[in-house]
Scaffold this motif. Structure first.
Motif, mmCIF file in Angstrom:
data_model
loop_
_atom_site.group_PDB
_atom_site.id
_atom_site.type_symbol
_atom_site.label_atom_id
_atom_site.label_comp_id
_atom_site.label_asym_id
_atom_site.label_seq_id
_atom_site.Cartn_x
_atom_site.Cartn_y
_atom_site.Cartn_z
ATOM 1 N N PHE A 284 1.988 -43.122 57.521
ATOM 2 C CA PHE A 284 1.215 -42.882 56.288
ATOM 3 C C PHE A 284 1.483 -41.442 55.855
ATOM 4 O O PHE A 284 0.732 -40.528 56.176
ATOM 5 C CB PHE A 284 -0.267 -43.156 56.530
ATOM 6 C CG PHE A 284 -0.503 -44.540 57.072
ATOM 7 C CD1 PHE A 284 -0.284 -45.648 56.263
ATOM 8 C CD2 PHE A 284 -0.889 -44.746 58.385
ATOM 9 C CE1 PHE A 284 -0.456 -46.940 56.755
ATOM 10 C CE2 PHE A 284 -1.067 -46.024 58.885
ATOM 11 C CZ PHE A 284 -0.848 -47.131 58.075
ATOM 12 N N VAL B 7 5.198 -41.137 51.359
ATOM 13 C CA VAL B 7 6.570 -41.285 50.862
ATOM 14 C C VAL B 7 6.816 -42.671 50.266
ATOM 15 O O VAL B 7 7.310 -42.785 49.154
ATOM 16 C CB VAL B 7 7.603 -40.985 51.981
ATOM 17 C CG1 VAL B 7 9.020 -41.298 51.500
ATOM 18 C CG2 VAL B 7 7.516 -39.520 52.406
ATOM 19 N N ARG B 8 6.470 -43.711 50.996
ATOM 20 C CA ARG B 8 6.875 -45.054 50.567
ATOM 21 C C ARG B 8 5.761 -45.901 49.955
ATOM 22 O O ARG B 8 6.003 -46.780 49.143
ATOM 23 C CB ARG B 8 7.496 -45.819 51.744
ATOM 24 C CG ARG B 8 8.770 -45.216 52.261
ATOM 25 C CD ARG B 8 9.168 -45.814 53.602
ATOM 26 N NE ARG B 8 8.074 -45.809 54.542
ATOM 27 C CZ ARG B 8 7.614 -44.715 55.159
ATOM 28 N NH1 ARG B 8 8.178 -43.561 54.955
ATOM 29 N NH2 ARG B 8 6.596 -44.798 55.979
ATOM 30 N N TYR B 9 4.534 -45.702 50.399
ATOM 31 C CA TYR B 9 3.408 -46.502 49.904
ATOM 32 C C TYR B 9 2.132 -45.732 50.222
ATOM 33 O O TYR B 9 2.166 -44.727 50.931
ATOM 34 C CB TYR B 9 3.370 -47.887 50.577
ATOM 35 C CG TYR B 9 3.482 -47.815 52.074
ATOM 36 C CD1 TYR B 9 2.400 -47.432 52.853
ATOM 37 C CD2 TYR B 9 4.685 -48.092 52.727
ATOM 38 C CE1 TYR B 9 2.500 -47.327 54.222
ATOM 39 C CE2 TYR B 9 4.801 -47.990 54.104
ATOM 40 C CZ TYR B 9 3.696 -47.611 54.844
ATOM 41 O OH TYR B 9 3.807 -47.496 56.202
ATOM 42 N N PHE C 227 -2.892 -50.036 48.358
ATOM 43 C CA PHE C 227 -1.844 -50.804 49.042
ATOM 44 C C PHE C 227 -2.078 -52.309 48.922
ATOM 45 O O PHE C 227 -3.050 -52.854 49.438
ATOM 46 C CB PHE C 227 -1.779 -50.408 50.517
ATOM 47 C CG PHE C 227 -0.740 -51.161 51.302
ATOM 48 C CD1 PHE C 227 0.611 -51.011 51.022
ATOM 49 C CD2 PHE C 227 -1.107 -52.039 52.318
ATOM 50 C CE1 PHE C 227 1.575 -51.717 51.725
ATOM 51 C CE2 PHE C 227 -0.146 -52.747 53.031
ATOM 52 C CZ PHE C 227 1.193 -52.578 52.732
#
Lengths: 481, 483
Positions: free
Chosen positions: B321, B324-326, B96
């Protein structure tokens, strides 16, 4: 057995704020996917919510409009569940201490009777995003533009006894939120969505039956259909000695069918708890009173005013005064043409029929209020008859210009020239000596009817443009000679 | 240069004894050379640090004096830093790169500080030993067989090993004060709401608070002048004027009343630590303070109360967390359920999973009243204990930890014993008060901490008391051997 239907509604209304409830992103509809999703809407690590004050004010406006208590301290809670369109893994909503307490609205039914529907409470919450399943062959997409759009969820008591009452209640809420200007009320864009709780019980029984909740209804018509089907289904079950199961059902607008989504046993445990990122919302008396002082006119008050100042019937007033856009249109027509009665007839008649036909809202009407008033003026000054006016209206709808242009271009001006009319009358009478003779022998009562019989050929001869009042006079004069 | 405090470094920069580039390079060299022994950094941002140092030197040459112009700082890897990996010590966020800066980071940038890099920490700040980090444990510079404490163990070790003049930390249940005590440095957890939480990856939102970890109280005051203040992006940040924390550092302590909670000196407290705390109290009496025994009767409930509330909040905070997105996503998920469960099972470590499970359980239907709600009621009682105590005393003192640094691996299989290491620090977070740990001696040749607890927003009083103590003693100037 005779059954009684019991209905309660949960209504989600998108608030017309510029930005989202907890972030500064725009709430505008229709932008390209995820272009209106900020770090906060994406639930990036470390981001925090800040409550949109406008959303709170809108919720308070709604509360005041339904005579509810505004809770001066309300709490945001987290409702925990996993879903791809719910970025944080919880929805921020209000559970035990909502911003709007108990209130009520009055509905009017087709037979003219009134009924009060109690509202349990209304609370603020955020909308979820959307999952897109038809864009990629093997994957689902997620569009978070809608995530965080402010909603109020309005929860009614189980006070409705028919789909008619439920639809009247839903329409009343629609008229309240649009009159307040707190929502655009655009159902096609999901601005108002209904979950319907339905149960049945033998008539006369006090105890409520087992209810089901049908979700995902986004039009009055779908709601009505879904209620009908669900009531039928429940009656069938009970009459065949089976049980109604408490469950959540999902309505499919394409097929008109609902199916079980999950049973009570499968219900999620949402693990609600107060959101520690948001302080309790404190609202002062001064704020509430300031909002109350700025409340726009509400539908009930407006309808009463339409009866009192325009002399409309209660029915017309409810049609024209219910929705703010319609009311404003009607008042504008009236103002420009100076005749409330004619304005009312045209707006609730020809115009609304045409709008319904093309599924247009009045704010998108191709004929503006001013243009319609222009048409009505030509009826009033006898330039055209009411019948010709419909023809003119149709041309105006098709974009052929204003009333005067159309009348001129099509030569629709009413024939009011006495000489010309007398000539036509003479010709028609001359062609029908038997009719004339019959008239002369008839009594007063019959004569009136027979007089009408000459009108048809005269109108035909003038292509409908003869001034009917003048023709009547001339006819009477000639026949009575 | 690495032995100087920030107050001294600022003088050196002002007098052009050295430049920020020289200073920064010196620290970068030390990190390169020594951090292999301690593992205190997860990410070192050398290039960026030198660029910032250069900019600071230029600004200084043009007469600009931001508060910390040219001073290198290390940041706990819990603060989002734009363009830099922000892992929170977890495999979940190993990939991230934060697209934005936390408010605390922004404030240090505005103050001209140079960011050396991101320090190691317990995964998602859950731990008291820094052993739960995905990046391996941090070692205590005083004795590399022992833990540095946690969760801000990387920050504490970096400051103790002189791999940064100061560092930021966060404290949810002692995560600044306990590692500060175990590593022999100064750490301050401000009043809840004093420092913005925006951009700080949440563990338990109602308890998390960022603060400075430094070599002296004076340095902590300098950092607080940068960090504190209202942030409109954080609804829980306090709308309260920020004093100059350096202004009253030297104030005389005559007449100050110190409260000693009898519950902090009972069973379980290491005798040498008790001795060092008593000696420190004597020193305060010499400085003019009077001492009074007080009672915080609900102290023993702090551990169970904390271990309901913090995991409950964490269970929701860590739901995002989800792969899905990061962040971490499992290989080849079969369906959505598989994506969720496997990403989380593979991405989170044991301690994080343990707390998510505890929190999820405590919030479940049927258990909410018995656990979460009851814990909130106890939290109020704990808070009231302090409110009542502060009617009688100006400051509360006691040990920061019951024991000095324990060995790596010693308690990692026994979470409850580990949780008990936080017994003196947890209640301060539950009450939302400011608390501080300053070096006060040694037990078993390991540093010990004196904890100072102040009334709401009285950080300046804590810093004043700590500074006067540090003028009179030299515990804070002790450094590990071999540096």
């Amino acid at each position: 057995m005779e059954w009684e239907t019991v209905i309660g509604l949960e209504v989600h209304v998108q608030l017309a704020t510029q930005s989202k409830i907890f972030s500064g992103s725009s709430t505008a509809f229709g932008a390209s996917p995820n272009s209106q999703a900020s770090a906060i809407d994406l639930a990036l690590p470390g981001t925090l919510p800040v409550v949109n004050e406008q959303a709170m004010h809108y919720a308070i406006m709604f509360g005041l409009a339904i005579g509810a208590d505004i809770n001066q301290r309300s709490i945001f809670d987290r409702k925990n569940y996993f879903y791809p369109d719910l970025p944080k893994g919880y929805q921020t909503t209000q559970m035990d201490e909502p911003i709007v307490g108990a209130g009520a609205v009055e509905i009017q039914l087709a037979d003219g009777s009134h009924k009060t529907i109690r509202i349990h409470h209304a609370h603020l919450e955020e909308d979820a995003g959307k999952s897109v399943h038809d864009l990629f062959p093997t994957q689902s997409g997620i569009d978070l533009n809608r995530a965080g759009t402010p909603l109020i969820e309005i929860v009614s008591e189980p006070d409705m006894r028919s789909s008619e009452e439920a639809v009247a209640f839903a329409k009343k809420l629609h008229s309240i939120v649009t009159s307040l200007g707190i929502s655009d009320g655009d159902m096609s864009q999901g601005s108002m969505r209904f979950d319907v709780n339905v149960s049945i019980r033998p008539k006369g029984e006090d105890k409520l039956g087992t209810r089901t909740e049908t979700k995902n209804l986004n039009s009055f018509r779908f709601m009505e259909q879904a209620i009908h089907k669900e009531v039928e289904r429940q009656i069938d079950l009970l009459e065949y000695g089976e049980e109604v199961l408490q469950e959540t059902r999902l309505y499919n607008a394409d097929t008109g069918e609902a199916r079980s989504m999950r049973s009570k046993e499968e219900a999620n445990d949402y693990r609600y708890f107060p959101c520690p990122d948001l302080l309790p919302v404190e609202i002062s008396n001064e704020t509430i009173e300031a909002i109350r002082a700025r409340l726009p006119e509400l539908p009930d008050a407006r309808q009463a005013r339409f009866v009192a100042s325009y002399g409309l019937s209660e029915y017309d007033a409810s049609i024209l005064g219910g929705e703010r856009d319609t009311a404003e249109y009607f008042e504008s027509v009236t103002q420009h043409c100076g005749d409330a009665k004619l304005a009312a007839n045209w707006v609730s008649g020809e115009l609304s029929a045409r709008l319904n036909n093309e599924e247009l809202s009045i704010s998108h009407s191709p004929v503006s209020a001013e243009a319609l008033a222009g048409l009505i003026k030509r009826i009033k000054d006898n330039t055209i008859s009411g019948k010709i006016a419909k023809q003119v209206f149709e041309a105006m709808w098709q974009g052929e210009g204003d009333a005067d242009n159309v009348i001129e271009a099509k030569g629709l001006k009413q024939v009011s020239d006495t000489g010309a009319l007398e000539k036509i009358v003479d010709e028609v009478l001359a062609q029908n000596p038997a009719g004339v003779a019959q008239y002369k022998e008839a009594d007063d009562k019959k004569r009136k009817k027979l007089l009408g019989g000459f009108m048809g050929p005269i109108m035909k001869a003038t292509k409908g443009q003869a001034n009917p009042g003048m023709v009547n006079q001339i006819l009477a004069k000639k026949l009575n000679q | 240069m690495h032995q100087l405090t920030i107050a001294e470094l600022l003088k050196g920069l002002d007098s052009k004894a050295f430049s920020s580039v020289e200073l920064t390079q010196h620290y970068l060299d030390r990190i390169k050379q020594l951090d292999g022994n301690y593992n205190s950094y997860i990410t070192v941002t050398a290039e960026q640090a030198l660029a910032q140092a250069q900019a600071a030197d230029q600004a200084r040459s043009q007469g600009e004096h931001a508060l910390l112009s040219g001073i290198p700082i290390a940041h706990k890897d819990i603060f989002c830093t734009s363009g830099v990996k922000t892992s929170c010590g977890s495999k979940m966020l190993d990939n991230f790169i934060a697209p934005y800066d936390a408010t605390v980071i922004e404030k240090f940038q505005q103050a001209g500080a140079v960011s050396l890099g991101k320090t190691n920490m317990d995964e998602f700040a859950m731990g008291s030993s820094n052993e739960s980090s995905f990046y391996g444990p941090v070692k205590n510079p005083w004795n590399t067989d022992t833990v540095p404490g946690g969760s801000s163990g990387g920050s504490a070790a970096a400051v103790a090993a002189q791999l940064a003049p100061a560092a930021t930390g966060t404290d949810t249940g002692g995560s600044i004060r306990q590692p500060a005590a175990l590593c022999g440095i100064t750490g301050l957890k401000p009043t809840y709401g004093r420092v913005s939480r925006f951009g700080m990856i949440a563990f338990a939102s109602s308890l998390d608070q960022a603060g400075p970890m430094t070599r002296s109280a004076e340095d902590a005051a300098l950092l607080m002048n940068v960090m504190a203040g209202l942030d409109e992006k954080d609804s829980t940040s306090a709308d309260k004027a920020v004093p100059d924390y350096c202004a009253d550092l030297n104030q005389d302590l005559t007449g100050m009343t110190i409260g000693l909670p009898k519950e902090y000196f009972g069973k379980g407290l290491n005798a040498e630590i008790e001795h060092s705390v008593q000696a420190a109290i004597k020193e305060y009496e010499n400085l003019g303070a009077t001492v009074k025994e007080i009672s915080l009767p609900h102290t023993e409930l702090a551990v169970p109360c904390y271990y309901i509330i913090a995991p409950s909040e964490a269970s929701a905070n860590l739901s995002r967390f989800d792969g899905v997105r990061y962040g971490y996503r499992c290989e080849d998920p079969e369906d959505l359920y598989d994506l969720y469960t496997r990403s989380r099972a593979e991405g989170f470590g044991d301690e994080v999973k343990r707390r998510i499970l505890v929190g999820t359980y405590a919030l479940s239907a049927g258990f909410y009243d018995a656990y979460y709600k009851k814990a909130q009621q106890i939290r109020r009682l704990i808070k009231n204990d302090f409110v009542n105590a502060f009617k009688e005393v100006d400051i509360i003192m006691g040990p920061t930890t019951p024991n000095p640094a324990f060995n790596l691996g010693e308690k990692s299989n026994d979470p409850v014993t580990m949780y008990l290491e936080d017994i003196y620090t947890l209640s301060v977070n539950l009450a939302g008060l400011p608390g501080m740990s300053i070096p006060a001696g040694f037990a078993d040749n390991k540093p010990t901490g004196l904890q100072l607890i102040g009334n709401y927003f009285e950080e300046a009083r804590l810093l004043n008391a700590a500074h006067r103590f540090q003028l009179a003693t030299d515990w804070h100037q002790q450094t590990p051997s071999g540096l």
